[in-house]
Write an enzyme that holds these catalytic residues in place. Structure first.
Site, mmCIF file in Angstrom:
data_model
loop_
_atom_site.group_PDB
_atom_site.id
_atom_site.type_symbol
_atom_site.label_atom_id
_atom_site.label_comp_id
_atom_site.label_asym_id
_atom_site.label_seq_id
_atom_site.Cartn_x
_atom_site.Cartn_y
_atom_site.Cartn_z
ATOM 1 N N ARG A 77 -6.213 -15.313 10.681
ATOM 2 C CA ARG A 77 -7.332 -16.165 10.264
ATOM 3 C C ARG A 77 -7.922 -17.018 11.394
ATOM 4 O O ARG A 77 -9.158 -17.114 11.489
ATOM 5 C CB ARG A 77 -6.902 -17.012 9.051
ATOM 6 C CG ARG A 77 -6.776 -16.157 7.799
ATOM 7 C CD ARG A 77 -5.961 -16.813 6.711
ATOM 8 N NE ARG A 77 -4.534 -16.812 7.035
ATOM 9 C CZ ARG A 77 -3.577 -17.130 6.184
ATOM 10 N NH1 ARG A 77 -3.887 -17.498 4.955
ATOM 11 N NH2 ARG A 77 -2.305 -17.089 6.552
ATOM 12 N N TYR A 117 0.846 -1.202 0.000
ATOM 13 C CA TYR A 117 0.000 0.000 0.000
ATOM 14 C C TYR A 117 0.883 1.255 0.000
ATOM 15 O O TYR A 117 2.095 1.169 -0.172
ATOM 16 C CB TYR A 117 -0.979 -0.065 1.180
ATOM 17 C CG TYR A 117 -1.929 -1.247 1.043
ATOM 18 C CD1 TYR A 117 -2.817 -1.321 -0.040
ATOM 19 C CD2 TYR A 117 -1.907 -2.313 1.935
ATOM 20 C CE1 TYR A 117 -3.668 -2.417 -0.197
ATOM 21 C CE2 TYR A 117 -2.766 -3.400 1.784
ATOM 22 C CZ TYR A 117 -3.637 -3.454 0.718
ATOM 23 O OH TYR A 117 -4.470 -4.531 0.547
HETATM 24 C C1 FNR Z 1 -5.595 -9.704 6.149
HETATM 25 N N1 FNR Z 1 -4.374 -9.075 6.448
HETATM 26 C C2 FNR Z 1 -4.342 -7.716 6.650
HETATM 27 N N2 FNR Z 1 -3.172 -7.087 6.944
HETATM 28 C C3 FNR Z 1 -3.143 -5.767 7.257
HETATM 29 O O1 FNR Z 1 -2.077 -5.225 7.552
HETATM 30 N N3 FNR Z 1 -4.309 -5.051 7.263
HETATM 31 C C4 FNR Z 1 -5.504 -5.593 6.942
HETATM 32 O O2 FNR Z 1 -6.526 -4.907 6.996
HETATM 33 C C5 FNR Z 1 -5.520 -6.963 6.577
HETATM 34 N N4 FNR Z 1 -6.676 -7.567 6.199
HETATM 35 C C6 FNR Z 1 -6.749 -8.922 6.015
HETATM 36 C C7 FNR Z 1 -7.987 -9.525 5.756
HETATM 37 C C8 FNR Z 1 -8.061 -10.893 5.642
HETATM 38 C C9 FNR Z 1 -9.387 -11.516 5.379
HETATM 39 C C10 FNR Z 1 -6.910 -11.687 5.796
HETATM 40 C C11 FNR Z 1 -6.978 -13.181 5.726
HETATM 41 C C12 FNR Z 1 -5.695 -11.087 6.037
HETATM 42 C C13 FNR Z 1 -3.178 -9.890 6.760
HETATM 43 C C14 FNR Z 1 -3.200 -10.365 8.230
HETATM 44 O O3 FNR Z 1 -3.040 -9.268 9.121
HETATM 45 C C15 FNR Z 1 -2.096 -11.405 8.558
HETATM 46 O O4 FNR Z 1 -0.839 -10.846 8.275
HETATM 47 C C16 FNR Z 1 -2.264 -12.696 7.763
HETATM 48 O O5 FNR Z 1 -3.592 -13.147 7.781
HETATM 49 C C17 FNR Z 1 -1.328 -13.806 8.285
HETATM 50 O O6 FNR Z 1 -1.667 -14.178 9.595
HETATM 51 P P1 FNR Z 1 -2.486 -15.572 9.885
HETATM 52 O O7 FNR Z 1 -3.836 -15.377 9.307
HETATM 53 O O8 FNR Z 1 -1.721 -16.669 9.208
HETATM 54 O O9 FNR Z 1 -2.468 -15.696 11.382
HETATM 55 C C1 8K6 Z 2 -2.972 -12.261 -0.261
HETATM 56 C C2 8K6 Z 2 -3.157 -10.795 -0.444
HETATM 57 C C3 8K6 Z 2 -3.934 -10.053 0.617
HETATM 58 C C4 8K6 Z 2 -3.602 -8.620 0.726
HETATM 59 C C5 8K6 Z 2 -4.012 -7.886 1.941
HETATM 60 C C6 8K6 Z 2 -5.382 -8.101 2.423
HETATM 61 C C7 8K6 Z 2 -6.266 -6.942 2.181
HETATM 62 C C8 8K6 Z 2 -7.672 -7.209 2.400
HETATM 63 C C9 8K6 Z 2 -8.367 -7.920 1.311
HETATM 64 C C10 8K6 Z 2 -9.815 -7.715 1.271
HETATM 65 C C11 8K6 Z 2 -10.569 -8.683 2.072
HETATM 66 C C12 8K6 Z 2 -11.910 -8.764 1.504
HETATM 67 C C13 8K6 Z 2 -12.939 -9.246 2.457
HETATM 68 C C14 8K6 Z 2 -14.266 -9.146 1.761
HETATM 69 C C15 8K6 Z 2 -15.399 -9.612 2.560
HETATM 70 C C16 8K6 Z 2 -16.671 -9.420 1.795
HETATM 71 C C17 8K6 Z 2 -17.780 -10.214 2.361
HETATM 72 C C18 8K6 Z 2 -19.041 -10.050 1.617
#
Ligand code: FNR
Ligand code: 8K6
Length: 345
Positions: free
Chosen positions: A315, A177
């Site tokens: 997660r 970002y």
């Molecule tokens: C994320 N991750 C993420 N990272 C971040 O810096 N800001 C965010 O808003 C998000 N959003 C996000 C949404 C979803 C649905 C996922 C699965 C992941 C990344 C997250 O903080 C984390 O680094 C990873 O999910 C790895 O950790 P786990 O899930 O293996 O414990």
């Molecule tokens: C593996 C790349 C991930 C990059 C960073 C994560 C950023 C967030 C991604 C969006 C998550 C979308 C969740 C949408 C939920 C909609 C439910 C209707």
């Protein structure tokens, strides 16, 4: 495993009840005006036993948005919405930081009817996830006065977060970002004081850190970084020198912590000589937060081996609001699945 459940002192202002953090998790569930809802307050409140919750990424101004219904922290209504969230967490004795976000070139005019801004006019190839009709555009390169305004907007967002009752903020400098776009050669082609050398490429990140530290105090500020490019931008061996410089500068600033941004910490990067977490440990002197596919057991092992100090869980906390109790009782966890993103459990 016991160590994970012991209190952890970050600094004179913040002591956490345990070494678990909730990783920031975008949920796309904010209400009209990108205002946090009562359902979001209840969702975070259910996880208040975690040592420190990091909120889902929260946009500092309208052109920082890159996904639908992500919350903001720039309007009075959004600040009031977040107050419900911080009160729900504090009522149960928890602590919560706001993750401050601007997506830079990963925005789209669909969300704000304005320009897409980034360090350089280099598009990210592809389309907005789940909105495949929206193709990422070539952004306009920020002018130096645009950059000064962004630094001010980050600082104001941090002040708004404190007004909303957050215990601090995490600056989102990871995952490709806006701030990360300045730190990597594939997205920063600038030839002014914000590009071309490690010092110049680190300047924007450090200006944001310094402006926020001046506004709310460095002990309430964390920073998330992805020295290894793994999503939304290409890595380049020259990026190593940028992070070497940046981390040496951060060592002078007494932040609450640095948090790795990654999905899987077993990934290795040639130009970092291995895992990004090990690279950060070797170059950053302060508290380090590890993340990326850790179980409580593997996190305890990593902390015992002194690879990092705290662990962020993502997660598994979406799937298990009662994660901590299950770990304590050695009960099985519900496995995470993407279908769970449709609902705030
Ligand atoms: C994320 N991750 C993420 N990272 C971040 O810096 N800001 C965010 O808003 C998000 N959003 C996000 C949404 C979803 C649905 C996922 C699965 C992941 C990344 C997250 O903080 C984390 O680094 C990873 O999910 C790895 O950790 P786990 O899930 O293996 O414990
Ligand atoms: C593996 C790349 C991930 C990059 C960073 C994560 C950023 C967030 C991604 C969006 C998550 C979308 C969740 C949408 C939920 C909609 C439910 C209707």
């Amino acid at each position: 495993m016991d160590t994970l459940f012991q209190p952890y002192r970050l600094n004179g202002t913040l002591t956490l009840a345990n070494r678990f953090m909730m990783a920031p998790l975008t949920r796309c569930m904010a209400g009209p005006g990108l205002v946090p809802t009562a359902q979001m307050a209840a969702y975070y409140g259910r996880r208040a036993d975690i040592g420190l919750i990091i909120s889902e990424a929260t946009i500092i101004r309208p052109d920082g948005q890159g996904y639908p219904n992500t919350p903001g922290i720039y309007s009075p209504e959004q600040i009031a919405g977040w107050k419900q969230v911080t009160e729900a967490v504090h009522a149960k004795g928890g602590k919560i930081f706001a993750q401050l976000w601007h997506v830079g070139r990963l925005s789209h005019p669909f969300f704000h009817q304005g320009e897409v801004l980034a360090p350089s006019a280099v598009a990210h190839e592809g389309t907005v996830p789940r909105m495949r009709e929206l193709v990422y555009q070539v952004p306009r390169a920020l002018s130096e006065s645009d950059i000064a305004q962004l630094v001010e907007d980050y600082a104001q967002a941090a002040a708004n977060a404190i007004e909303a009752g957050f215990d601090g903020v995490e600056i989102h400098g990871a995952n490709g970002y806006l701030i990360d776009q300045f730190l990597h050669h594939s997205s920063n082609l600038r030839t002014d004081q914000y590009g071309g050398s490690p010092e110049n490429m680190s300047r924007f990140a450090l200006e944001v850190v310094d402006a926020i530290n001046a506004r709310i105090g460095s002990e309430r500020v964390g920073l998330r970084l992805s020295p290894g490019a793994y999503v939304h931008l290409e890595g380049d061996a020259r990026d190593r020198a940028v992070f070497d410089y940046l981390l040496a500068e951060l060592n002078k600033r007494a932040l609450a912590y640095v948090h790795l941004g990654i999905f899987d910490d077993s990934l290795t990067f040639d130009y970092l000589d291995g895992r990004a977490s090990d690279y950060l440990r070797a170059h950053y002197d302060g508290h380090l937060v590890g993340v990326g596919n850790y179980s409580a057991e593997s996190a305890a092992e990593a902390i015992r081996a002194d690879r990092f100090d705290l662990v962020a869980i993502g997660r598994p906390l979406i799937a298990n609001p009662d994660y901590l109790n299950k770990i304590k009782a050695a009960e099985p966890l519900v496995p995470y699945s993407e279908a769970m993103l449709a609902e705030l459990v």
